[in-house]
Design an enzyme around this catalytic site. Structure first.
Site, mmCIF file in Angstrom:
data_model
loop_
_atom_site.group_PDB
_atom_site.id
_atom_site.type_symbol
_atom_site.label_atom_id
_atom_site.label_comp_id
_atom_site.label_asym_id
_atom_site.label_seq_id
_atom_site.Cartn_x
_atom_site.Cartn_y
_atom_site.Cartn_z
ATOM 1 N N PHE A 188 0.859 -1.178 0.000
ATOM 2 C CA PHE A 188 0.000 0.000 0.000
ATOM 3 C C PHE A 188 0.905 1.241 0.000
ATOM 4 C CE2 PHE A 188 -2.723 3.270 1.802
ATOM 5 C CZ PHE A 188 -3.876 3.091 1.058
ATOM 6 N N TYR A 236 -11.575 2.608 10.117
ATOM 7 C CA TYR A 236 -12.741 2.843 9.250
ATOM 8 C C TYR A 236 -13.051 1.713 8.288
ATOM 9 C CZ TYR A 236 -8.885 4.569 6.314
ATOM 10 O OH TYR A 236 -7.702 4.699 5.638
ATOM 11 N N LYS A 237 -12.225 0.667 8.273
ATOM 12 C CA LYS A 237 -12.468 -0.452 7.348
ATOM 13 C C LYS A 237 -13.337 -1.486 8.051
ATOM 14 C CE LYS A 237 -8.506 0.710 4.515
ATOM 15 N NZ LYS A 237 -7.058 0.592 4.282
ATOM 16 N N ARG A 281 -12.444 -4.776 -7.090
ATOM 17 C CA ARG A 281 -12.213 -5.327 -5.759
ATOM 18 C C ARG A 281 -13.543 -5.433 -5.014
ATOM 19 N NH1 ARG A 281 -8.459 -2.314 -1.307
ATOM 20 N NH2 ARG A 281 -10.179 -0.843 -1.454
ATOM 21 N N ASP A 288 1.146 -4.184 9.093
ATOM 22 C CA ASP A 288 0.026 -3.303 8.775
ATOM 23 C C ASP A 288 -1.219 -4.185 8.664
ATOM 24 O OD1 ASP A 288 -1.903 -1.665 7.604
ATOM 25 O OD2 ASP A 288 -0.421 -0.511 6.466
HETATM 26 C C1 LIG Z 1 -6.235 1.704 3.951
HETATM 27 C C2 LIG Z 1 -4.801 1.489 4.251
HETATM 28 C C3 LIG Z 1 -4.045 2.479 4.869
HETATM 29 C C4 LIG Z 1 -4.661 3.826 5.112
HETATM 30 O O1 LIG Z 1 -3.867 4.756 5.747
HETATM 31 P P1 LIG Z 1 -4.525 6.131 6.222
HETATM 32 O O2 LIG Z 1 -3.455 6.817 6.924
HETATM 33 O O3 LIG Z 1 -5.708 5.781 7.056
HETATM 34 O O4 LIG Z 1 -5.021 6.857 5.001
HETATM 35 C C5 LIG Z 1 -2.733 2.192 5.224
HETATM 36 N N1 LIG Z 1 -2.196 0.976 4.944
HETATM 37 C C6 LIG Z 1 -2.904 0.008 4.308
HETATM 38 C C7 LIG Z 1 -2.284 -1.312 4.022
HETATM 39 C C8 LIG Z 1 -4.222 0.241 3.932
HETATM 40 O O5 LIG Z 1 -4.906 -0.696 3.303
#
Ligand SMILES: *Cc1c(COP(=O)(O)O)cnc(C)c1O
Length: 408
Positions: free
Chosen positions: A124, A220-221, A367, A195
């Site tokens: 990511f 938020y996920k 997705r 992560d």
């Molecule tokens: C969604 C996601 C993030 C999001 O980071 P934010 O700081 O909340 O924008 C980070 N790492 C991964 C692997 C994600 O899927």
């Protein structure tokens, strides 16, 4: 699978009653809870009460009387139960990106003689970008290294200060073996940061059983905390006292209200706090956490795997135009299924127009996230039938579906 068999799966689902605890719009099949979880029915009233009865009435007294000040720790302890961490090992704070920075910089302190931070290509973006920022900040002393995911084991050498990996890949849904990779890194004296953005709340995670050093993830996920909900940071207890936080904000100080001129790191996980927590966001996230803590995580995992299997089987039977990108074996897959098509963007827009909400990830991935607390087996089946219809009718070729929004 016949309609009767699908109906039977929904009837036998031990998590079926959770769906009624979410507000889901009529006519929508929501397969994007891996990007933004759905709204729990109790959230609006809770936030309203924090606004009116706490902020509006008790004003600043609420920091004590409603324990606003304790929220990062209290929510952290709730998240800890979902990811195999102990009480006092997780803080709920900031964004995942910022927590990645905190964890990376902590690892660099644990091994000051090492200067490489290692991750995989295709991770990511924020994880890789945060590494680049740290490299610039240290004038190139810290070096970021990205290698292919199957070559990680070959790069665990004695100059690596941290291995940063995403447990469930955001694009493909592929799972890393947390236990094996953590052990391999530890053999080389390397701390590991996981992560968990696409894992927390989606499957059992056991950070302490794996010996993980640090972890981060989103609220938020799968945790259903609402847009931009506070994130979390896990630090194994054994590391707490060794870290002087790079983001040494006043709320991580051991006595913030002493207002002294010099920083002294707070007790335990508290030192990983930085500034004032967003209480409205915390209030919404706590509703999502309390809801999830009532569900059995193993049941969530089993249903998620079965939903994904059903979806894949039906796509392969009805939509041969797509290539499966996610692992077929559900034990190596997170709670999403990704399929590829070169016209993926327009096809996803056509799907969304028909009420099936997934998302698109460049260059060609559609997705679909499966969130067992509110997704039914019939939703997974109906989504594929609508996709098949869109392909049969070529309805995705309508010009409006080619127009790209700022967020895909
Ligand atoms: C969604 C996601 C993030 C999001 O980071 P934010 O700081 O909340 O924008 C980070 N790492 C991964 C692997 C994600 O899927």
């Amino acid at each position: 699978m016949t309609p009767d068999q699908i109906a039977e799966l929904d009837r036998a689902d031990p998590l079926a009653s959770f769906r009624d605890r979410f507000d889901l719009p009529d006519g929508v099949i929501y397969l994007d809870g891996n990007s933004l979880g759905a709204l729990p029915k109790a959230t609006a009233a809770r936030v309203q009460s924090v606004v009116r009865e706490q902020w509006g009435t008790d004003l600043i007294r609420s920091w004590n009387s409603h324990d606003w000040i304790g929220a990062p720790r209290r929510l952290g302890d709730k998240i800890a139960r979902l990811i195999g961490a102990g009480a006092g090992e997780v803080i709920c704070a900031d964004s995942t990106s910022i927590n990645v920075f905190k964890a990376l910089s902590a690892c660099l302190q644990l091994a000051p003689e090492r200067s490489t931070i290692l991750s995989e290509t295709g991770n990511f973006p924020t994880d890789a970008y945060m590494m680049e920022g740290l490299s610039k900040l240290t004038d190139g002393h810290v070096q970021q290294k990205l290698v292919a995911s199957d070559a990680i084991a070959d790069h665990l050498d004695d100059n690596v200060a941290a291995l940063l990996l995403t447990h469930t890949h955001y694009k493909t849904g592929r799972l890393h073996d947390m236990s094996a990779l953590t052990a391999a890194a530890h053999e080389a004296g390397i701390p590991v940061i996981w992560d968990l953005s696409h894992s927390a709340g989606a499957m059992p995670v056991d950070l302490n059983a794996c010996g993980a050093d640090f972890a981060v993830g989103c609220g938020y996920k799968y945790l259903n905390g609402g847009p931009g909900a506070p994130a979390f940071l896990f630090a194994a207890k054994r590391h707490h006292d060794k870290v002087f936080p790079a983001l040494s904000g006043w709320l991580g100080h051991k006595a913030p209200f002493a207002f002294s001129d010099h920083y002294e790191a707070g007790h335990g996980i508290d030192r990983f706090q930085c500034g004032t927590p967003g209480i409205l966001g915390m209030a919404a996230l706590e509703v999502g956490l309390d809801l999830m803590l009532h569900a059995d995580m193993q049941a969530i995992r089993s249903k998620s795997q079965a939903l994904g299997d059903l979806f894949i089987e039906r796509v392969e039977a009805r939509c041969p135009q797509f290539e499966l990108v996610s692992p077929r074996d559900c034990t190596g897959r997170g709670s999403q299924v990704s399929i590829a098509h070169k016209e993926g963007y327009a096809i996803m827009q056509a799907l969304i127009d028909r009420g099936v909400i997934g998302d698109f990830r460049a260059p060609d991935i559609l997705r679909f996230g499966f969130t067992p607390l509110y997704t039914r087996f019939r939703d997974a089946a109906d989504a594929v039938d609508i996709l098949a219809d869109i392909m049969a009718q070529d309805s995705w070729t309508a010009p409006q579906y080619a127009v790209r929004g700022a967020v895909t």
